[in-house]
Design an enzyme around this catalytic site. Structure first.
Site, short mmCIF file in Angstrom:
data_model
loop_
_atom_site.label_atom_id
_atom_site.label_comp_id
_atom_site.label_asym_id
_atom_site.label_seq_id
_atom_site.Cartn_x
_atom_site.Cartn_y
_atom_site.Cartn_z
N THR A 37 -6.05 -0.89 3.32
CA THR A 37 -6.83 0.10 3.34
C THR A 37 -8.39 -0.73 3.16
OG1 THR A 37 -5.42 1.82 3.45
CG2 THR A 37 -7.68 2.48 3.10
N TYR A 126 4.66 -4.60 -3.10
CA TYR A 126 4.17 -3.89 -1.71
C TYR A 126 5.17 -4.29 -0.86
CZ TYR A 126 0.92 -2.41 1.80
OH TYR A 126 0.34 -1.68 2.70
N LYS A 154 5.54 -0.10 -3.87
CA LYS A 154 4.81 0.51 -2.78
C LYS A 154 5.85 0.27 -1.37
CE LYS A 154 0.68 1.41 0.32
NZ LYS A 154 -0.26 0.76 0.38
N VAL A 196 0.90 5.91 -2.19
CA VAL A 196 -0.34 5.15 -2.45
C VAL A 196 -0.91 5.46 -1.02
CG1 VAL A 196 -1.39 2.72 -2.42
CG2 VAL A 196 0.54 3.32 -3.68
#
Length: 284
Positions: A37, A126, A154, A196
């Site tokens: 992001t 992740y 994540k 997240v």
């Protein structure tokens, strides 16, 4: 957290500081800086390091700061993570290596090497196969969970069965976070801890309430919050993240609608849908 840019394309560190403070006042326990992001693919390592310093100073211990220092180059990831460790950040987000698509043993050795070289910082794995082209097997996650400073994952595969299997294989203290806002509540039901989040830029308090309601056994109330926010969760992914969330924040008055190529501005049709959803939720 998004990375705000000025009109000339440079990082706007002043707005980053303001946004970080806003987020921790509105439901966020931790801030991930320079993740997907945060447009990490187009930030230089120097810009990322500066953002880490700015946000750490702005937060001043009121929330944890997690540095997105992953890479498909193990040596680069180690170097960036060591710098984050020296800044005294609370953790590092380590993405599955993209493009080179290592086999399971390569994934294990990659993360093991980073953990060994950076023993004084907690690592959050992740897994996001939609962006990396590679899904990390639950069995590999379980092997990595044995390493003391690899503390969680994540998980953004979108597969609840995979989340269930990870939960089954790893110790209870190993944290599993949703990588998709719309799957936060379902993942809590199979052993997840939180999210997240992208939507937390807009509805952090509501997400915090939903998770707390679930943890207190108020599942119907948690479901009601999830269903209320579901249109927003979907609208924020009508095109590539973070294009919609930057547009939504701009509609609220934040000067953050600038993106770096190859990302481009939100199409008019999606802009209209975002306005509609924000109006419905009273967020404009």
């Amino acid at each position: 957290m998004i990375a705000p840019f000025s009109a000339d394309g440079s990082v706007n560190y002043e707005v980053a500081e303001e946004l970080a403070i806003h987020l921790i006042k509105n439901g966020s326990d931790s801030l991930v800086i320079c993740g997907t992001t945060g447009e990490s693919p187009t930030l230089t390592w120097e810009e990322q390091h500066q953002l880490f310093q700015v946000v750490k100073q702005a937060v001043a211990g009121r929330a944890k700061v997690i540095a997105g220092t992953g890479s498909n180059s193990t040596s680069e990831a180690i170097s960036a993570t060591q710098k984050a460790m020296k800044l005294g950040l609370d953790g590092s987000l380590q993405v599955v290596p993209y493009y080179n698509k290592p086999p399971a043993e390569g994934l294990y050795q990659h993360f093991k090497a980073i953990a060994k070289a950076c023993p004084d910082i907690s690592l959050l794995l992740y897994n996001i196969p939609g962006r990396t082209g590679q899904n990390m097997p639950p069995e590999t996650v379980a092997r990595l969970a044995e390493i003391p400073n690899i503390v969680g994952i994540k998980e953004a595969s979108g597969k609840l069965d995979q989340v269930s299997l990870i939960r089954q294989l790893v110790p209870p203290e190993f944290d599993i976070y949703s990588g998709d806002d719309s799957l936060t509540l379902p993942m809590l039901s199979v052993g997840g801890q939180g999210v997240v989040s992208v939507a937390s830029h807009l509805v952090g308090k509501e997400l915090q309430e939903m998770i707390q309601c679930f943890e207190m056994g108020k599942t119907q109330q948690a479901t009601a919050i999830h269903l209320k926010l579901f249109p927003l969760f979907k609208a924020l992914f009508l095109t590539t993240n973070p294009i919609p969330i930057k547009a939504a924040l701009a509609l609220q008055g934040w000067p953050v609608n600038q993106l770096r190529l190859p990302l481009v501005e939100t199409p008019d049709s999606i802009q209209a849908e975002l306005k509609n959803v924000l109006n419905q939720l009273g967020l404009n």
